[in-house]
Design a protein around this motif. Structure first.
Motif, PDB file in Angstrom:
ATOM      1  N   GLN A  98       1.165  -1.046   0.233  1.00 46.03           N
ATOM      2  CA  GLN A  98       0.063  -0.146  -0.564  1.00 46.03           C
ATOM      3  C   GLN A  98       1.188   1.036  -0.586  1.00 46.03           C
ATOM      4  O   GLN A  98       1.590   1.545   0.621  1.00 46.03           O
ATOM      5  CB  GLN A  98      -0.689   0.206   1.408  1.00 46.03           C
ATOM      6  N   ILE A  99       1.095   2.302  -0.559  1.00 47.37           N
ATOM      7  CA  ILE A  99       1.528   3.458  -0.536  1.00 47.37           C
ATOM      8  C   ILE A  99       0.764   4.799   0.138  1.00 47.37           C
ATOM      9  O   ILE A  99       1.438   5.150   0.967  1.00 47.37           O
ATOM     10  CB  ILE A  99       0.829   4.218  -2.491  1.00 47.37           C
ATOM     11  N   GLY A 100      -0.629   4.685   0.268  1.00 47.04           N
ATOM     12  CA  GLY A 100      -1.036   5.478   1.251  1.00 47.04           C
ATOM     13  C   GLY A 100      -1.724   6.699   1.054  1.00 47.04           C
ATOM     14  O   GLY A 100      -1.264   7.151  -0.246  1.00 47.04           O
ATOM     15  N   ALA A 147      10.154   0.856  -6.307  1.00 50.36           N
ATOM     16  CA  ALA A 147       9.600   0.776  -5.435  1.00 50.36           C
ATOM     17  C   ALA A 147      10.219  -1.014  -4.885  1.00 50.36           C
ATOM     18  O   ALA A 147      10.429  -1.561  -5.765  1.00 50.36           O
ATOM     19  CB  ALA A 147       8.061   0.794  -5.712  1.00 50.36           C
ATOM     20  N   HIS A 148       9.647  -0.629  -4.079  1.00 51.32           N
ATOM     21  CA  HIS A 148       9.677  -2.585  -3.154  1.00 51.32           C
ATOM     22  C   HIS A 148       8.410  -3.810  -4.181  1.00 51.32           C
ATOM     23  O   HIS A 148       9.307  -4.666  -5.292  1.00 51.32           O
ATOM     24  CB  HIS A 148       9.936  -2.849  -1.848  1.00 51.32           C
ATOM     25  N   ILE A 149       7.729  -3.688  -3.670  1.00 50.05           N
ATOM     26  CA  ILE A 149       6.184  -4.334  -4.230  1.00 50.05           C
ATOM     27  C   ILE A 149       6.002  -4.111  -5.555  1.00 50.05           C
ATOM     28  O   ILE A 149       5.791  -2.954  -5.827  1.00 50.05           O
ATOM     29  CB  ILE A 149       5.228  -4.356  -3.026  1.00 50.05           C
ATOM     30  N   PRO A 150       5.807  -5.552  -6.344  1.00 55.82           N
ATOM     31  CA  PRO A 150       5.047  -4.804  -7.572  1.00 55.82           C
ATOM     32  C   PRO A 150       3.869  -4.483  -7.400  1.00 55.82           C
ATOM     33  O   PRO A 150       2.815  -3.979  -7.257  1.00 55.82           O
ATOM     34  CB  PRO A 150       4.612  -6.205  -8.462  1.00 55.82           C
ATOM     35  N   LEU A 151       3.680  -2.384  -8.202  1.00 52.34           N
ATOM     36  CA  LEU A 151       3.212  -1.880  -8.432  1.00 52.34           C
ATOM     37  C   LEU A 151       1.754  -2.896  -9.902  1.00 52.34           C
ATOM     38  O   LEU A 151       0.525  -2.022 -10.246  1.00 52.34           O
ATOM     39  CB  LEU A 151       3.171  -1.106  -9.262  1.00 52.34           C
ATOM     40  N   ASP A 175      -3.610   0.247  -3.278  1.00 50.03           N
ATOM     41  CA  ASP A 175      -3.827   1.080  -4.006  1.00 50.03           C
ATOM     42  C   ASP A 175      -2.644   1.584  -5.335  1.00 50.03           C
ATOM     43  O   ASP A 175      -2.908   3.076  -5.992  1.00 50.03           O
ATOM     44  CB  ASP A 175      -4.066   2.552  -2.747  1.00 50.03           C
ATOM     45  N   SER A 176      -2.591   0.705  -6.439  1.00 46.76           N
ATOM     46  CA  SER A 176      -1.814   1.567  -7.319  1.00 46.76           C
ATOM     47  C   SER A 176      -2.565   1.589  -8.790  1.00 46.76           C
ATOM     48  O   SER A 176      -1.908   2.745  -8.746  1.00 46.76           O
ATOM     49  CB  SER A 176      -0.668  -0.023  -7.637  1.00 46.76           C
ATOM     50  N   ALA A 177      -3.747   1.405  -8.800  1.00 48.09           N
ATOM     51  CA  ALA A 177      -4.489   1.852  -9.833  1.00 48.09           C
ATOM     52  C   ALA A 177      -4.475   3.207  -9.409  1.00 48.09           C
ATOM     53  O   ALA A 177      -4.702   4.492 -10.527  1.00 48.09           O
ATOM     54  CB  ALA A 177      -5.888   1.024  -9.716  1.00 48.09           C
ATOM     55  N   GLN A 178      -4.340   3.900  -8.126  1.00 51.00           N
ATOM     56  CA  GLN A 178      -4.838   5.298  -8.015  1.00 51.00           C
ATOM     57  C   GLN A 178      -3.268   6.009  -8.209  1.00 51.00           C
ATOM     58  O   GLN A 178      -2.922   6.463  -9.187  1.00 51.00           O
ATOM     59  CB  GLN A 178      -4.472   5.325  -6.411  1.00 51.00           C
TER      60      GLN A 178
END
Length: 308
Positions: free
Chosen positions: A176-178, A202-206, A219-222
């Motif tokens: 989560q980006i936040g 970033a670390h975790i795939p978007l 929340d990668s779509a945002q």
């Protein structure tokens, strides 16, 4: 062979696809769009790079289990490989899980190994293993000085805008980006022309590599909507310890190998985790990613040529 989501790959096939992975993958930006080849592969069809940068990921310093009992040594091999490149990178990105348990001694060891890099310009984002136990306090003490105590950052380099995101501090299954960081991202890129090439690390795939294993960011779509107006967006991540690639419109997603140990292909094991391979195969499933910025117009493609 490029590993893609939902490919039906057994363990043998996975290892075959990854046999070239010990080599640095040299990426070239051409008209803001990167292409790639193995370090040492034929360069006849490629233009000279305007600049090069390298991605390291998932060093897991402190890990000491059968999958790799010498993560310090394999990280040093990666450093030596970078140092041996004829064209030295302008900068280096580390996409998280620098350490395994976020201990001060582990951060110290990583720092000592990376000090032997010829290129000293290194930018970091944390992985979930770097913030465990203390909410990232030790990580920020060591790597937050240039980011005003934040775990995210951006900078410009020779016409490319780099954005480092932290999508693991608020980890709840998925990355989560936040909201705070998302607001910052919108403000950070609003001044940029739509023709500016963007590199997000970033670390975790978007993208949804395998949500069942937490290999996605909820929340990668945002975030991607904020970047939608840009003609070239490249997203580099770690976390899954293997090469996977996806292209969606103007966005290219690319995950990196670990310098510590591989993980299973999505869905090929009961759960993610360190994948033990024969000792003689280990370095073939570890590696780094190199990226070149080149003027021109090429499409991104991961080259799967073996080393020898």
């Amino acid at each position: 062979m490029t590993l893609k989501l939902n490919d039906n790959i057994d363990r043998r096939g996975f290892l075959k696809c990854m046999q070239w992975a010990g080599a640095a993958v040299v990426w070239s930006f051409s008209g803001g769009v990167p292409s790639s080849r193995l370090l040492g592969a034929d360069k006849g069809s490629m233009k000279a790079a305007d600049f090069t940068f390298v991605q390291i990921s998932d060093s897991h310093i402190g890990f000491n289990k059968p999958a790799n009992t010498d993560v310090n040594g394999t990280l040093q091999v990666a450093v030596d490989q970078i140092n041996a490149a004829l064209q030295q990178p302008d900068l280096i990105l580390h996409t998280g899980d620098l350490t395994h348990l976020a201990k001060a001694s582990e951060f110290d060891t990583l720092d000592q190994i990376l000090k032997s890099l010829r290129q000293k310009e290194v930018f970091y984002v944390p992985g979930e293993h770097d913030v465990t136990g203390d909410d990232g306090k030790l990580y920020i003490e060591r790597f937050g000085k240039s980011t005003s105590g934040k775990t995210w950052q951006s900078f410009d380099h020779k016409g490319v805008h780099f954005v480092g995101l932290n999508n693991c501090v608020q980890l709840e299954g998925l990355g989560q980006i936040g909201e705070e960081q998302m607001d910052w991202l919108g403000k950070d890129v609003e001044r940029l022309s739509a023709s500016t090439p963007i590199v997000v690390f970033a670390h975790i795939p978007l993208w949804s590599v395998y949500p069942e294993w937490g290999w996605a960011t909820k929340d990668s779509a945002q975030a991607l909507a904020i970047l939608k107006r840009f003609g070239s967006v490249t997203v580099l991540n770690g976390h899954i310890h293997q090469v996977m690639q996806k292209v969606e419109g103007n966005v290219t997603f690319h995950s990196a190998m670990s310098t510590a140990f591989p993980q299973p292909a999505p869905g090929s094991a009961p759960a993610p985790g360190p994948l033990k391979v024969p000792a003689e195969k280990l370095r073939q499933v570890l590696g780094i990613t190199s990226v070149n910025f080149v003027a021109g117009n090429h499409h991104l493609a991961v080259v799967d040529s073996p080393l020898g």
